[in-house]
Design an enzyme around this catalytic site. Sequence first.
Site, PDB file in Angstrom:
ATOM      1  N   GLY A 173      47.331  51.646  44.038  1.00 15.94           N
ATOM      2  CA  GLY A 173      46.724  50.535  44.001  1.00 15.94           C
ATOM      3  C   GLY A 173      46.259  49.488  45.255  1.00 15.94           C
ATOM      4  N   TYR A 180      37.056  51.808  39.458  1.00 18.36           N
ATOM      5  CA  TYR A 180      37.415  50.909  38.814  1.00 18.36           C
ATOM      6  C   TYR A 180      35.669  51.710  38.301  1.00 18.36           C
ATOM      7  CZ  TYR A 180      40.571  48.487  41.406  1.00 18.36           C
ATOM      8  OH  TYR A 180      41.421  47.367  41.682  1.00 18.36           O
ATOM      9  N   HIS A 191      40.823  35.632  43.575  1.00 27.96           N
ATOM     10  CA  HIS A 191      42.449  35.755  43.722  1.00 27.96           C
ATOM     11  C   HIS A 191      42.210  35.936  45.337  1.00 27.96           C
ATOM     12  CE1 HIS A 191      40.039  39.725  43.199  1.00 27.96           C
ATOM     13  NE2 HIS A 191      40.862  41.026  44.122  1.00 27.96           N
ATOM     14  N   GLU A 193      44.599  39.018  47.427  1.00 26.25           N
ATOM     15  CA  GLU A 193      44.651  40.585  47.220  1.00 26.25           C
ATOM     16  C   GLU A 193      46.212  40.307  47.425  1.00 26.25           C
ATOM     17  OE1 GLU A 193      43.412  43.777  46.691  1.00 26.25           O
ATOM     18  OE2 GLU A 193      41.307  42.008  46.989  1.00 26.25           O
ATOM     19  N   HIS A 279      38.725  35.666  46.221  1.00 28.51           N
ATOM     20  CA  HIS A 279      36.659  36.495  46.247  1.00 28.51           C
ATOM     21  C   HIS A 279      37.138  36.658  44.854  1.00 28.51           C
ATOM     22  CE1 HIS A 279      39.652  39.315  47.412  1.00 28.51           C
ATOM     23  NE2 HIS A 279      38.814  40.144  46.103  1.00 28.51           N
ATOM     24  N   SER A 291      38.646  51.716  45.282  1.00 28.22           N
ATOM     25  CA  SER A 291      40.069  50.246  46.237  1.00 28.22           C
ATOM     26  C   SER A 291      41.048  50.841  46.957  1.00 28.22           C
ATOM     27  CB  SER A 291      39.230  48.511  45.495  1.00 28.22           C
ATOM     28  OG  SER A 291      39.605  47.964  46.067  1.00 28.22           O
TER      29      SER A 291
END
Length: 484
Positions: A173, A180, A191, A193, A279, A291
């Site tokens: 990831g 997802y 959060h 990244e 975001h 992602s």
Amino acid sequence: MSNISEDGRQKIPRIITFRPSYEEFKDFSGFVDYMESRGAHLAGLAKIIPPPEWVPRKSGYEIDQINMTIPAPICQIVSGKQGEYQQINITRRAMTLRQFKELAESERHQTPKHFDYDDLERKYWKNVTYISPLYAADVKGSLSDPDLEVWNIDRLDTILDYVNKDYGIEIDGVNTAYLYFGMWKSSFAWHTEDMDLYSINYLHFGEPKTWYAIPPAYGRRLEKLVDRIFPESYHNCGAHLRHKMTLLSPQVLKQNKIPFNRITQECNEIMITFPYGYHAGFNHGFNGAESTNFASKRWIEYGKRASICRCRKDMVKISMETFVKRFQPERYENWLRGVDYGSHPEEPNKICPAPHPTLNKYTSPKRYNTCIDCQNENSTPESPDKTKLTPYKNVSCPTNCLQKRGCCVAMAVRDEQSEVPPSITSAAAAKPLDFNSTAVVKLKRVWQDLPSPTTGNNLLTNGIIKNTKRMRFQTKTILLDEDE
């Protein structure tokens, strides 16, 4: 691009939508640089509408032809009120993608009727604590064709690949793709990244996603607000937003003067998040997205100074050594010694040294006592046995991060060549407290004092209750045997 309006007030950066030609689109890193030259990073989030020539999956998205199992779908339970919520995840048993789709389209979980996106957004926040949705998050894999050369999310070829090249580490990831699958109301909490990296999210099929984004310049303001709203979480972990449990409504952000943007991602659109861009968002219905994270040279200073949650073992921590050595060689020696003075890119007026290396490879180990919670060191004498990583208890943390709970200090390995001295002298010993044992003694005493004509059975166990259910308190994840 100026951030000052004509009347002298500060303008809030807005999310930019890009529509590149195929030629412009071919160079991934080059196009990211172009977006930043346009100021896209100031909003923390950007949208890209890919050129029609770019087809990541030629065979389409017929669910019956996608042979995929979701190993650990999560049921998202939200609690709170007045726009301030906490979300915990209950892990359900594995299901196929077909079963997930049927559940998402069932009467219980289907998208409610709505006039437009604004109406659907109001319905989301009004009903966020009701009928918990399932989210198939963090599913390892890719829906893109293996031979896709342009913008293949599973191999973007950025400087983040040095983690794999130099350390042989593949992080699911982060430098590989995750899938997802969402349904109505499944959410991703506020959060940034891991290590404040960039991220890319492509919506392969299905219903849209609504995104909220806070410009990176206002990230600290959000952190302070969340610390004040949820003081217990802040007390337990200074980086608790990394737990991805906090939902705040747009109304709460407005009331606390935190600027934000919202945007809707449609099918076949790409969202890019930038370093230290907070975001959050939710899904409108059944959909599938892919992602991963990536990096650029501009990210390195963010990565060196990124907050790290140390209360959870599954948190991603990336050694910055290869990046500093390759791209900041003039600062490398100072960084190893802990005197690489500078500022966080979003706090230019706050000068402080960048944190020490975290995951180096060592040849001549030198040992210091290091708090396993906050990683601060003290100068308790070295262990006479140099070959073992001996845990030391009854030694208090030099920064008192766990003094109220009792701090367990472990021996940590440091590179002798880095010459990083122990930072603080040893503090007074603090006895660790075993709260579980104390509770067992008290409960047994209460049990014995209960009046009863018969003896009965004492069901109390000594320690964590042993059964077939497993609870991981730090990650707020519960594994159940049976689905409800």
